[in-house]
Design a protein around this motif. Structure first.
Motif, mmCIF file in Angstrom:
data_model
loop_
_atom_site.group_PDB
_atom_site.id
_atom_site.type_symbol
_atom_site.label_atom_id
_atom_site.label_comp_id
_atom_site.label_asym_id
_atom_site.label_seq_id
_atom_site.Cartn_x
_atom_site.Cartn_y
_atom_site.Cartn_z
ATOM 1 N N UNK A 1 43.325 41.905 60.555
ATOM 2 C CA UNK A 1 42.047 41.835 59.864
ATOM 3 C C UNK A 1 42.129 42.515 58.492
ATOM 4 N N UNK A 2 42.737 43.706 58.454
ATOM 5 C CA UNK A 2 42.884 44.418 57.186
ATOM 6 C C UNK A 2 43.790 43.649 56.241
ATOM 7 N N UNK A 3 44.846 43.042 56.797
ATOM 8 C CA UNK A 3 45.739 42.259 55.950
ATOM 9 C C UNK A 3 44.998 41.074 55.346
ATOM 10 N N UNK A 4 44.169 40.420 56.151
ATOM 11 C CA UNK A 4 43.393 39.287 55.646
ATOM 12 C C UNK A 4 42.458 39.732 54.530
ATOM 13 N N UNK A 5 41.854 40.900 54.688
ATOM 14 C CA UNK A 5 40.937 41.416 53.669
ATOM 15 C C UNK A 5 41.702 41.731 52.382
ATOM 16 N N UNK A 6 42.870 42.341 52.526
ATOM 17 C CA UNK A 6 43.681 42.648 51.350
ATOM 18 C C UNK A 6 44.141 41.374 50.646
ATOM 19 N N UNK A 7 44.547 40.389 51.413
ATOM 20 C CA UNK A 7 44.983 39.122 50.814
ATOM 21 C C UNK A 7 43.829 38.457 50.074
ATOM 22 N N UNK A 8 42.638 38.548 50.631
ATOM 23 C CA UNK A 8 41.469 37.960 49.977
ATOM 24 C C UNK A 8 41.150 38.681 48.675
ATOM 25 N N UNK A 9 41.242 40.006 48.697
ATOM 26 C CA UNK A 9 41.023 40.781 47.475
ATOM 27 C C UNK A 9 42.075 40.458 46.425
ATOM 28 N N UNK A 10 43.308 40.284 46.875
ATOM 29 C CA UNK A 10 44.389 39.942 45.947
ATOM 30 C C UNK A 10 44.103 38.611 45.259
ATOM 31 N N UNK A 11 43.675 37.627 46.027
ATOM 32 C CA UNK A 11 43.375 36.315 45.448
ATOM 33 C C UNK A 11 42.210 36.385 44.461
ATOM 34 N N UNK A 12 41.253 37.257 44.755
ATOM 35 C CA UNK A 12 40.063 37.371 43.907
ATOM 36 C C UNK A 12 40.335 38.161 42.624
ATOM 37 N N UNK A 13 41.135 39.215 42.742
ATOM 38 C CA UNK A 13 41.266 40.172 41.642
ATOM 39 C C UNK A 13 42.584 40.091 40.886
ATOM 40 N N UNK A 14 43.504 39.294 41.355
ATOM 41 C CA UNK A 14 44.794 39.180 40.669
ATOM 42 C C UNK A 14 44.631 38.302 39.427
ATOM 43 N N UNK A 15 43.954 38.875 38.422
ATOM 44 C CA UNK A 15 43.654 38.177 37.176
ATOM 45 C C UNK A 15 43.927 39.132 36.021
ATOM 46 N N UNK A 16 44.573 38.620 34.996
ATOM 47 C CA UNK A 16 44.901 39.465 33.852
ATOM 48 C C UNK A 16 43.648 39.990 33.161
ATOM 49 N N UNK A 17 42.549 39.275 33.258
ATOM 50 C CA UNK A 17 41.322 39.701 32.581
ATOM 51 C C UNK A 17 40.787 41.015 33.127
ATOM 52 N N UNK A 18 41.228 41.416 34.316
ATOM 53 C CA UNK A 18 40.752 42.659 34.906
ATOM 54 C C UNK A 18 41.648 43.854 34.561
ATOM 55 N N UNK A 19 42.733 43.632 33.852
ATOM 56 C CA UNK A 19 43.708 44.696 33.607
ATOM 57 C C UNK A 19 43.188 45.744 32.626
ATOM 58 N N UNK A 20 42.573 45.321 31.547
ATOM 59 C CA UNK A 20 42.114 46.252 30.506
ATOM 60 C C UNK A 20 41.020 47.179 31.027
ATOM 61 N N UNK A 21 41.109 48.491 30.673
ATOM 62 C CA UNK A 21 42.185 49.161 29.915
ATOM 63 C C UNK A 21 43.222 49.756 30.864
ATOM 64 N N UNK A 22 44.450 49.420 30.656
ATOM 65 C CA UNK A 22 45.529 49.913 31.504
ATOM 66 C C UNK A 22 46.827 49.862 30.704
#
Length: 210
Positions: A1-22
Motif C-alpha cells: 500500500x505504501x509503495x503504491x502511494x509512493x509510486x503515485x506521488x512519483x508519477x504526480x510530482x516527477x516534473x521539472x517545474x517543481x524543482x525550483x528553487x533547488x
C-alpha cells in the motif's frame, strides 16, 4: 500500500517545474557527464542553510569556473584555485576549503578519468547499497585534497548521514524528468535516502512512516 502511494506521488510530482528553487537546477545547464558530475559535487557540497544562499554561493563558484568547468579544472593548479577563491566565504566554508575540494577533485579525475571512475572503485559485487563506496570515495577525496575540504565533506565514520553526498548520487545515478543522470556504472537500486526531521514530518503527513 505504501509503495503504491509512493509510486503515485512519483508519477504526480516527477516534473521539472517543481524543482525550483533547488541546487539541482545547476546541473540542467550542462550536457557532458564531466561537467555535470563536477557541478553536482559543488552544488551538493554547498547544500546547507537557506536555499537562496545555497544558490547564490553555488552560482559564485560556477561563475569562477566558466562555461566548461571540467575543462578549466583540468588545466588549472592548486595555487591558481587558492588565489581565485581567496575571497569566497559561505557559512562554515572558506575559500581555502573550496580550493581544496576542487584541487582534490582535479587530482582524482586525473587518476581515475572521472569522479564516477573514482567512486566505482569502491563498489564490489556483494554491495547492496552505495555506503561502502561512499566511505571510500570520501576517504579518497580527503586524501587528494590534503584534508582541506572542511565542512564541504561529511564524515561517514561519525554521526553524519552524508545527506549532501546522497543528493549528488541521486542527481547523477537516476535519470528521469527531474534527475538528469550522467553516471551509468551504479544501479539506482543501490541508492539510499537518509531520513531527517523534514522527511519524517512529510512521511507522517502522508501516512508513510507507520
Amino acid at each position: 500500500m505504501k509503495r503504491e502511494k509512493l509510486e503515485r506521488l512519483y508519477r504526480q510530482l516527477n516534473r521539472r517545474k517543481y524543482v525550483h528553487p533547488d541546487p539541482l537546477e545547476f546541473l540542467y545547464r550542462y550536457d557532458t557527464p564531466a561537467d555535470r558530475e563536477l557541478v553536482a559535487l559543488i552544488a551538493s557540497s554547498l547544500a546547507f542553510g537557506k536555499v537562496e544562499q545555497i544558490l547564490k554561493a553555488t552560482e559564485t563558484v560556477l561563475n569562477e569556473l566558466g562555461s566548461r568547468p571540467a575543462a578549466y579544472l583540468k588545466k588549472t593548479t592548486k595555487r591558481e584555485l587558492v588565489k581565485k577563491f581567496s575571497g569566497f566565504k559561505y557559512r562554515f566554508v572558506t575559500g581555502q576549503n573550496m580550493a581544496g575540494l576542487l584541487d582534490g577533485t582535479r587530482r582524482l579525475i586525473s587518476k581515475h578519468g572521472s569522479l564516477e571512475g573514482c567512486f566505482c572503485t569502491g563498489i564490489s559485487p556483494d554491495d547492496e547499497t552505495v555506503l561502502p563506496a561512499v566511505k571510500q570515495f570520501l576517504a579518497a577525496m580527503d586524501k587528494a585534497s590534503g584534508g582541506e575540504c572542511g565542512y564541504l565533506l561529511p564524515k561517514p565514520d561519525g554521526t553524519s548521514a552524508c545527506k549532501r553526498l546522497m543528493l549528488m548520487l541521486r542527481w547523477l545515478v537516476r535519470k528521469d524528468r527531474v534527475d538528469p543522470g550522467g553516471w551509468t556504472g551504479i544501479s539506482p537500486a543501490m541508492l539510499i535516502a537518509p531520513l531527517d526531521t523534514h522527511m519524517q514530518k512529510v512521511g507522517r503527513i502522508l501516512n508513510l512512516t507507520r
